[in-house]
Design a protein around this motif. Structure first.
Motif, PDB file in Angstrom:
ATOM      1  N   LEU A  34       0.961  -1.098   0.211  1.00 31.00           N
ATOM      2  CA  LEU A  34      -0.063  -0.068   0.038  1.00 31.00           C
ATOM      3  C   LEU A  34       0.901   1.275  -0.085  1.00 31.00           C
ATOM      4  O   LEU A  34       1.830   1.374   0.787  1.00 31.00           O
ATOM      5  N   THR A  35       0.237   2.282  -0.703  1.00 27.45           N
ATOM      6  CA  THR A  35       1.128   3.538  -0.608  1.00 27.45           C
ATOM      7  C   THR A  35       0.194   4.565   0.127  1.00 27.45           C
ATOM      8  O   THR A  35      -0.990   4.583   0.056  1.00 27.45           O
ATOM      9  N   LEU A  36       0.803   5.117   0.886  1.00 29.80           N
ATOM     10  CA  LEU A  36       0.209   5.980   2.247  1.00 29.80           C
ATOM     11  C   LEU A  36       0.715   7.480   2.088  1.00 29.80           C
ATOM     12  O   LEU A  36       1.918   7.663   1.765  1.00 29.80           O
ATOM     13  N   THR A  37      -0.314   8.439   2.144  1.00 30.91           N
ATOM     14  CA  THR A  37       0.181   9.769   2.215  1.00 30.91           C
ATOM     15  C   THR A  37      -0.156  10.314   3.531  1.00 30.91           C
ATOM     16  O   THR A  37      -1.191   9.987   4.263  1.00 30.91           O
ATOM     17  N   ARG A  38       0.817  10.840   4.115  1.00 25.71           N
ATOM     18  CA  ARG A  38       0.758  11.206   5.529  1.00 25.71           C
ATOM     19  C   ARG A  38      -0.052  12.475   5.733  1.00 25.71           C
ATOM     20  O   ARG A  38      -0.061  13.221   4.965  1.00 25.71           O
ATOM     21  N   THR A  39      -0.940  12.287   6.946  1.00 26.79           N
ATOM     22  CA  THR A  39      -1.964  13.287   7.058  1.00 26.79           C
ATOM     23  C   THR A  39      -1.512  14.830   7.443  1.00 26.79           C
ATOM     24  O   THR A  39      -1.814  15.799   6.908  1.00 26.79           O
ATOM     25  N   LEU A  40      -0.405  14.724   7.919  1.00 27.48           N
ATOM     26  CA  LEU A  40       0.172  16.036   8.862  1.00 27.48           C
ATOM     27  C   LEU A  40       1.270  16.376   7.796  1.00 27.48           C
ATOM     28  O   LEU A  40       1.673  17.596   7.784  1.00 27.48           O
ATOM     29  N   ASP A  41       1.751  15.662   6.728  1.00 26.78           N
ATOM     30  CA  ASP A  41       2.633  16.076   5.552  1.00 26.78           C
ATOM     31  C   ASP A  41       2.201  15.315   4.343  1.00 26.78           C
ATOM     32  O   ASP A  41       2.836  14.397   4.022  1.00 26.78           O
ATOM     33  N   PRO A  42       1.304  16.145   3.514  1.00 18.34           N
ATOM     34  CA  PRO A  42       0.920  15.491   2.398  1.00 18.34           C
ATOM     35  C   PRO A  42       2.003  15.115   1.266  1.00 18.34           C
ATOM     36  O   PRO A  42       1.802  14.436   0.359  1.00 18.34           O
ATOM     37  N   THR A  43       3.165  15.885   1.285  1.00 12.71           N
ATOM     38  CA  THR A  43       4.146  15.563   0.353  1.00 12.71           C
ATOM     39  C   THR A  43       4.924  14.239   0.633  1.00 12.71           C
ATOM     40  O   THR A  43       5.846  13.739   0.031  1.00 12.71           O
ATOM     41  N   ALA A  44       4.904  13.697   1.999  1.00 18.13           N
ATOM     42  CA  ALA A  44       5.781  12.752   2.534  1.00 18.13           C
ATOM     43  C   ALA A  44       4.624  11.094   2.074  1.00 18.13           C
ATOM     44  O   ALA A  44       3.541  11.347   2.528  1.00 18.13           O
ATOM     45  N   HIS A  45       5.242  10.434   1.590  1.00 17.15           N
ATOM     46  CA  HIS A  45       4.659   9.110   1.193  1.00 17.15           C
ATOM     47  C   HIS A  45       5.421   7.950   1.986  1.00 17.15           C
ATOM     48  O   HIS A  45       6.780   7.915   2.068  1.00 17.15           O
ATOM     49  N   THR A  46       4.771   6.809   2.476  1.00 15.29           N
ATOM     50  CA  THR A  46       5.429   5.574   2.672  1.00 15.29           C
ATOM     51  C   THR A  46       4.633   4.394   2.335  1.00 15.29           C
ATOM     52  O   THR A  46       3.732   4.599   1.729  1.00 15.29           O
ATOM     53  N   HIS A  47       5.171   3.155   2.394  1.00 14.41           N
ATOM     54  CA  HIS A  47       4.736   2.076   1.875  1.00 14.41           C
ATOM     55  C   HIS A  47       4.887   1.032   2.833  1.00 14.41           C
ATOM     56  O   HIS A  47       5.826   0.903   3.828  1.00 14.41           O
ATOM     57  N   ILE A  48       3.606   0.047   2.920  1.00 14.39           N
ATOM     58  CA  ILE A  48       3.739  -0.823   3.979  1.00 14.39           C
ATOM     59  C   ILE A  48       3.048  -2.182   3.275  1.00 14.39           C
ATOM     60  O   ILE A  48       2.326  -1.992   2.238  1.00 14.39           O
ATOM     61  N   LYS A  49       3.619  -3.356   3.698  1.00 15.60           N
ATOM     62  CA  LYS A  49       3.099  -4.420   2.972  1.00 15.60           C
ATOM     63  C   LYS A  49       2.006  -5.105   3.686  1.00 15.60           C
ATOM     64  O   LYS A  49       1.895  -4.783   5.124  1.00 15.60           O
ATOM     65  N   TYR A  50       1.264  -5.991   3.258  1.00 19.37           N
ATOM     66  CA  TYR A  50       0.186  -6.502   3.982  1.00 19.37           C
ATOM     67  C   TYR A  50      -0.155  -8.063   3.580  1.00 19.37           C
ATOM     68  O   TYR A  50       0.350  -8.512   2.337  1.00 19.37           O
ATOM     69  N   ASP A  51      -0.466  -8.982   4.412  1.00 22.61           N
ATOM     70  CA  ASP A  51      -0.934 -10.184   3.930  1.00 22.61           C
ATOM     71  C   ASP A  51      -2.476 -10.371   3.808  1.00 22.61           C
ATOM     72  O   ASP A  51      -3.033 -11.088   2.854  1.00 22.61           O
ATOM     73  N   HIS A  52      -3.145  -9.460   4.614  1.00 17.13           N
ATOM     74  CA  HIS A  52      -4.723  -9.401   4.641  1.00 17.13           C
ATOM     75  C   HIS A  52      -4.901  -8.188   4.686  1.00 17.13           C
ATOM     76  O   HIS A  52      -4.446  -7.335   5.506  1.00 17.13           O
ATOM     77  N   LEU A  53      -6.032  -7.519   3.962  1.00 17.01           N
ATOM     78  CA  LEU A  53      -6.345  -6.129   3.994  1.00 17.01           C
ATOM     79  C   LEU A  53      -7.978  -6.140   4.108  1.00 17.01           C
ATOM     80  O   LEU A  53      -8.721  -6.754   3.399  1.00 17.01           O
ATOM     81  N   VAL A  54      -8.149  -5.432   4.977  1.00 15.60           N
ATOM     82  CA  VAL A  54      -9.719  -5.112   5.157  1.00 15.60           C
ATOM     83  C   VAL A  54      -9.810  -3.485   4.859  1.00 15.60           C
ATOM     84  O   VAL A  54      -9.399  -2.692   5.411  1.00 15.60           O
ATOM     85  N   VAL A  55     -10.793  -3.176   3.894  1.00 14.02           N
ATOM     86  CA  VAL A  55     -11.143  -1.766   3.280  1.00 14.02           C
ATOM     87  C   VAL A  55     -12.257  -1.258   3.912  1.00 14.02           C
ATOM     88  O   VAL A  55     -13.371  -2.022   3.696  1.00 14.02           O
ATOM     89  N   GLY A  56     -12.272  -0.293   4.778  1.00 10.98           N
ATOM     90  CA  GLY A  56     -13.444   0.402   5.275  1.00 10.98           C
ATOM     91  C   GLY A  56     -13.285   1.870   5.290  1.00 10.98           C
ATOM     92  O   GLY A  56     -13.396   2.502   6.441  1.00 10.98           O
TER      93      GLY A  56
END
Length: 338
Positions: free
Chosen positions: A135-157
């Motif tokens: 997943l690609t994440l955009t930080r709430t407090l710094d919209p210009t900063a992005h991070t990536h995390i891996k997952y095995d299971h994903l729940v979208v809510g």
């Protein structure tokens, strides 16, 4: 407030209001639980466990967290909002019946008080690599900063957001009622309009415009806000600003033939009866074409007209968030558990 008007249509018998007031002891308990969970979130991942990522802190995700045995997974919650919001009481926050803090509960507190482990990331998920399970994440407090995390299971809510249906001017001039900041904005807008109308040199036409509250959308949110607004006028403003309260006008605009289209017809009739009894103008079969800074353009049964307003609340419906469309485009139509 709705005890008199009878317009409270979203009050299920078993709904729980988290806190109607706060005390120093309660705040300390909440802080201690948050600190404990924050420390726990720094623990390294257990390589023997699958990583479960949950997107959002709304009703769906919170329900899963309450019932999930977090010791079986590396649990990560990602959301731009670090609290759960009890949305049925949002209309009450707009007029001060309920304080904002009473319908917000930190997600760390919800999980921590149950002795569970979780890592929380305050960010918005903007993209997904299904093949790499990343997943690609955009930080709430710094919209210009992005991070990536891996997952095995994903729940979208991630929930939905307001739907303007492409109506010009809505984004610029209307208030919405989906988040806690929306309730605060409406509250300020109402207060400012009343204060502006209180000056003696304000023309009657301008005074009436400032004191005209227009609600667009005849669903539960629009109906409930209109009722809350009526009770504010009759129970509070009639005492505080009696010379102005009698000039305050509430109008609900609905494009369909009746309000609450998905509800029982008896409730629809009762709502219409209570609106008429309490002086709330109901304009059905009325479509909004555009919203200006002082008027909105509508058409009722094909006849167009301009409606002056001081405060406009847009509660005409919701739509899927952008990430839902991104996910739909990247995930195959047929899902498997593989």
């Amino acid at each position: 407030m709705f005890a008199k008007t009878g317009l409270r249509v979203l009050r299920a018998h078993n709904m729980r209001v988290f806190r109607t007031y706060a005390t120093p002891a309660m705040d300390k308990t909440l802080l201690d639980a948050s600190k404990t969970l924050h420390d726990a979130s720094k623990k390294p991942y257990d390589a023997n466990k699958k990583t479960l990522v949950l997107l959002g802190t709304g009703w769906g995700t919170t329900t899963i967290l309450k019932n999930l045995d977090t010791h079986n997974f590396n649990v990560v919650v990602v959301s731009p909002r670090n609290y759960f919001l009890f949305t049925p009481l949002l209309p009450s926050c707009t007029v001060g019946t309920t304080e904002s803090r009473s319908i917000m509960e930190p997600i760390r507190h919800i999980v921590g008080r149950r002795g569970k482990d979780m890592r929380f990331i305050e960010a918005e998920c903007t993209d997904i690599d299904v093949a790499a399970k990343q997943l690609t994440l955009t930080r709430t407090l710094d919209p210009t900063a992005h991070t990536h995390i891996k997952y095995d299971h994903l729940v979208v809510g991630v929930g939905g957001t307001y739907n303007t249906f492409g109506t010009p001017g809505v984004e610029q001039h209307a208030c919405f009622l989906k988040e806690i900041n929306d309730a605060s904005k409406i509250r300020r807008r109402l207060k400012d309009a009343i204060e502006k109308a209180s000056f003696g040199d304000v023309a009657p036409e301008e005074r009436d415009r400032l004191l005209h509250v227009v609600v667009v959308g005849g669903g539960p949110t629009g109906v409930e806000f209109a009722g809350e607004m009526h009770d504010l006028v009759t129970e509070d403003l009639a005492k505080w600003v009696p010379s102005l309260s009698r000039h305050i006008k509430i109008t609900l605009v609905e494009a369909l033939p009746n309000v609450l289209p998905s509800f029982d017809k008896r409730l629809v009739k009762y709502t219409e009866y209570m609106f008429a009894k309490n002086g709330i103008q109901l304009r059905t079969n009325t479509r909004v074409h555009s919203v200006g800074d002082r008027t909105l353009r509508v058409s009722t049964n094909g006849v167009e007209s301009d409606v002056p307003y001081g405060t406009i609340v847009w509660a005409a419906g919701i739509r899927a968030r952008q990430f839902a469309h991104t996910l739909r485009a990247k995930v195959p139509d047929v899902q498997t558990s593989a």
